[in-house]
Design a protein around this motif. Structure first.
Motif, PDB file in Angstrom:
ATOM      1  N   TYR A  33       2.955  -5.252  -8.271  1.00  0.00           N
ATOM      2  CA  TYR A  33       2.087  -4.985  -7.117  1.00  0.00           C
ATOM      3  C   TYR A  33       2.664  -3.874  -6.240  1.00  0.00           C
ATOM      4  O   TYR A  33       1.930  -3.047  -5.687  1.00  0.00           O
ATOM      5  CB  TYR A  33       1.905  -6.248  -6.287  1.00  0.00           C
ATOM      6  N   LEU A  34       4.008  -3.841  -6.133  1.00  0.00           N
ATOM      7  CA  LEU A  34       4.655  -2.839  -5.288  1.00  0.00           C
ATOM      8  C   LEU A  34       4.408  -1.427  -5.802  1.00  0.00           C
ATOM      9  O   LEU A  34       4.163  -0.503  -5.025  1.00  0.00           O
ATOM     10  CB  LEU A  34       6.167  -3.109  -5.214  1.00  0.00           C
ATOM     11  N   PHE A  35       4.431  -1.237  -7.130  1.00  0.00           N
ATOM     12  CA  PHE A  35       4.307   0.099  -7.698  1.00  0.00           C
ATOM     13  C   PHE A  35       2.862   0.487  -8.015  1.00  0.00           C
ATOM     14  O   PHE A  35       2.589   1.673  -8.203  1.00  0.00           O
ATOM     15  CB  PHE A  35       5.165   0.209  -8.964  1.00  0.00           C
ATOM     16  N   TYR A  36       1.957  -0.497  -8.091  1.00  0.00           N
ATOM     17  CA  TYR A  36       0.576  -0.156  -8.457  1.00  0.00           C
ATOM     18  C   TYR A  36      -0.455  -0.713  -7.476  1.00  0.00           C
ATOM     19  O   TYR A  36      -1.636  -0.400  -7.603  1.00  0.00           O
ATOM     20  CB  TYR A  36       0.269  -0.664  -9.870  1.00  0.00           C
ATOM     21  N   GLU A  37      -0.012  -1.527  -6.537  1.00  0.00           N
ATOM     22  CA  GLU A  37      -0.892  -2.129  -5.535  1.00  0.00           C
ATOM     23  C   GLU A  37      -2.137  -2.715  -6.205  1.00  0.00           C
ATOM     24  O   GLU A  37      -3.282  -2.458  -5.795  1.00  0.00           O
ATOM     25  CB  GLU A  37      -1.293  -1.094  -4.476  1.00  0.00           C
ATOM     26  N   ALA A 205       8.599  -0.755  -0.100  1.00  0.00           N
ATOM     27  CA  ALA A 205       8.025  -1.933   0.557  1.00  0.00           C
ATOM     28  C   ALA A 205       7.927  -1.714   2.067  1.00  0.00           C
ATOM     29  O   ALA A 205       6.927  -2.088   2.695  1.00  0.00           O
ATOM     30  CB  ALA A 205       8.879  -3.160   0.245  1.00  0.00           C
ATOM     31  N   PHE A 206       8.938  -1.092   2.658  1.00  0.00           N
ATOM     32  CA  PHE A 206       8.941  -0.844   4.104  1.00  0.00           C
ATOM     33  C   PHE A 206       7.813   0.097   4.510  1.00  0.00           C
ATOM     34  O   PHE A 206       7.104  -0.150   5.499  1.00  0.00           O
ATOM     35  CB  PHE A 206      10.297  -0.267   4.508  1.00  0.00           C
ATOM     36  N   LEU A 207       7.631   1.162   3.743  1.00  0.00           N
ATOM     37  CA  LEU A 207       6.573   2.122   4.068  1.00  0.00           C
ATOM     38  C   LEU A 207       5.186   1.499   3.905  1.00  0.00           C
ATOM     39  O   LEU A 207       4.262   1.812   4.672  1.00  0.00           O
ATOM     40  CB  LEU A 207       6.696   3.366   3.181  1.00  0.00           C
ATOM     41  N   PRO A 212       0.853   1.957   5.742  1.00  0.00           N
ATOM     42  CA  PRO A 212       0.177   1.839   4.437  1.00  0.00           C
ATOM     43  C   PRO A 212      -0.490   3.133   3.982  1.00  0.00           C
ATOM     44  O   PRO A 212      -0.491   3.447   2.789  1.00  0.00           O
ATOM     45  CB  PRO A 212      -0.860   0.741   4.687  1.00  0.00           C
ATOM     46  N   GLY A 213      -1.029   3.906   4.901  1.00  0.00           N
ATOM     47  CA  GLY A 213      -1.722   5.122   4.520  1.00  0.00           C
ATOM     48  C   GLY A 213      -0.806   6.222   4.013  1.00  0.00           C
ATOM     49  O   GLY A 213      -1.257   7.147   3.331  1.00  0.00           O
ATOM     50  N   TYR A 214       0.472   6.129   4.325  1.00  0.00           N
ATOM     51  CA  TYR A 214       1.415   7.192   3.948  1.00  0.00           C
ATOM     52  C   TYR A 214       1.552   7.303   2.437  1.00  0.00           C
ATOM     53  O   TYR A 214       1.709   8.400   1.895  1.00  0.00           O
ATOM     54  CB  TYR A 214       2.775   6.893   4.591  1.00  0.00           C
ATOM     55  N   LEU A 215       1.510   6.166   1.738  1.00  0.00           N
ATOM     56  CA  LEU A 215       1.666   6.160   0.277  1.00  0.00           C
ATOM     57  C   LEU A 215       0.337   5.950  -0.450  1.00  0.00           C
ATOM     58  O   LEU A 215       0.331   5.726  -1.658  1.00  0.00           O
ATOM     59  CB  LEU A 215       2.659   5.065  -0.150  1.00  0.00           C
TER      60      LEU A 215
END
Length: 251
Positions: A33-37, A205-207, A212-215
């Motif tokens: 989930y972290l790498f592909y949401e 995870a922090f970003l 959330p919009g940054y990544l």
């Protein structure tokens, strides 16, 4: 008495298997989930836990063999003292068992093995050579195999038992102490590898939490997903390489 048939492999009991799948399933889902949401990718990543069971079993087997080696080191000190006092091997093994119980619990690996050997000698009237050979064959640890081989040769040829055992134990203890120091030195490097692996995961995870919009572009475009895939394999490869460089296997 639960005596392993081999120390090369480790079979997870039901409780250990349940704990493993809960923890590894959660970790794999979080990674996906972290790498592909994506919940679907998180569930797909959970399948990695099945493959990881053999890796985890191998890790526990190596951990058990290292524990056995450390306990065997204390066993050699006891054997050396007993032989120097004029004890024969059966009596020396019994004293070693009693001495190790003062250091370790009844469930310690070598304590269980010594209890099995001593019972076999004094209750079943089996020879110490036969029981020690069986122990060495099951562990496949070089230090234990060498000790048993020297003892059996000494008994067969009728050599100076006390002198040979004392000299053998002295050499083996020097070697084991050096190996122990090497393992201690590699612990720091493994810790550094773990920290370096955790840093990029923590940053992502922090970003995602604070901005959330940054990544967002990394999760919504083909190029972004490809970049995250490359990053995932890069982090995983670097971690595996670091673990391989600092691994000391007992052959």
């Amino acid at each position: 008495m639960n005596i392993p048939k081999t120390y090369r492999e480790y079979k997870l009991n039901p409780k250990e298997r349940k704990t493993y799948y809960i923890c590894s399933g959660f970790a794999c889902f979080f990674l996906g989930y972290l790498f592909y949401e994506s919940l679907i990718m998180g569930l797909i990543f959970c399948a990695l836990a099945i493959k990881g069971e053999s890796v985890f079993s191998h890790y526990l087997a190596e951990k058990r063999r290292i524990e056995l080696t450390e306990q065997f080191r204390d066993f050699l000190y006891s054997i050396s003292a007993s032989v120097s006092a004029g004890r024969q091997m059966p009596e020396a093994l019994q004293e070693a068992k009693e001495n190790l119980l003062l250091i370790y619990s009844n469930d310690a690996i070598l304590c269980r093995e010594l209890d099995y050997i001593v019972r076999g000698i004094f209750e079943s009237k089996e020879s110490a050579e036969t029981l020690l050979k069986d122990f060495a064959e099951r562990t496949e640890l070089p230090d234990i195999c060498q000790f048993v081989e020297v003892y059996c040769i000494c008994k067969t040829t009728g050599g100076n038992f006390q002198r040979v055992i004392e000299k053998t134990v002295s050499i083996m203890l020097d070697k084991m102490n050096i190996n122990r120091e090497i393992r201690v030195l590699t612990v720091q490097k493994r810790l550094e590898a773990n920290i370096l692996t955790a840093i990029p995961l923590t940053v992502i995870a922090f970003l995602n939490v604070v901005s959330p919009g940054y990544l967002k572009v990394l999760y919504t475009t083909i190029e972004g997903r490809l970049l995250m895939t490359v990053a995932l394999f890069g982090i995983g490869g670097a971690y595996a390489w670091g673990m391989k460089l600092t691994r000391i296997e007992l052959h």
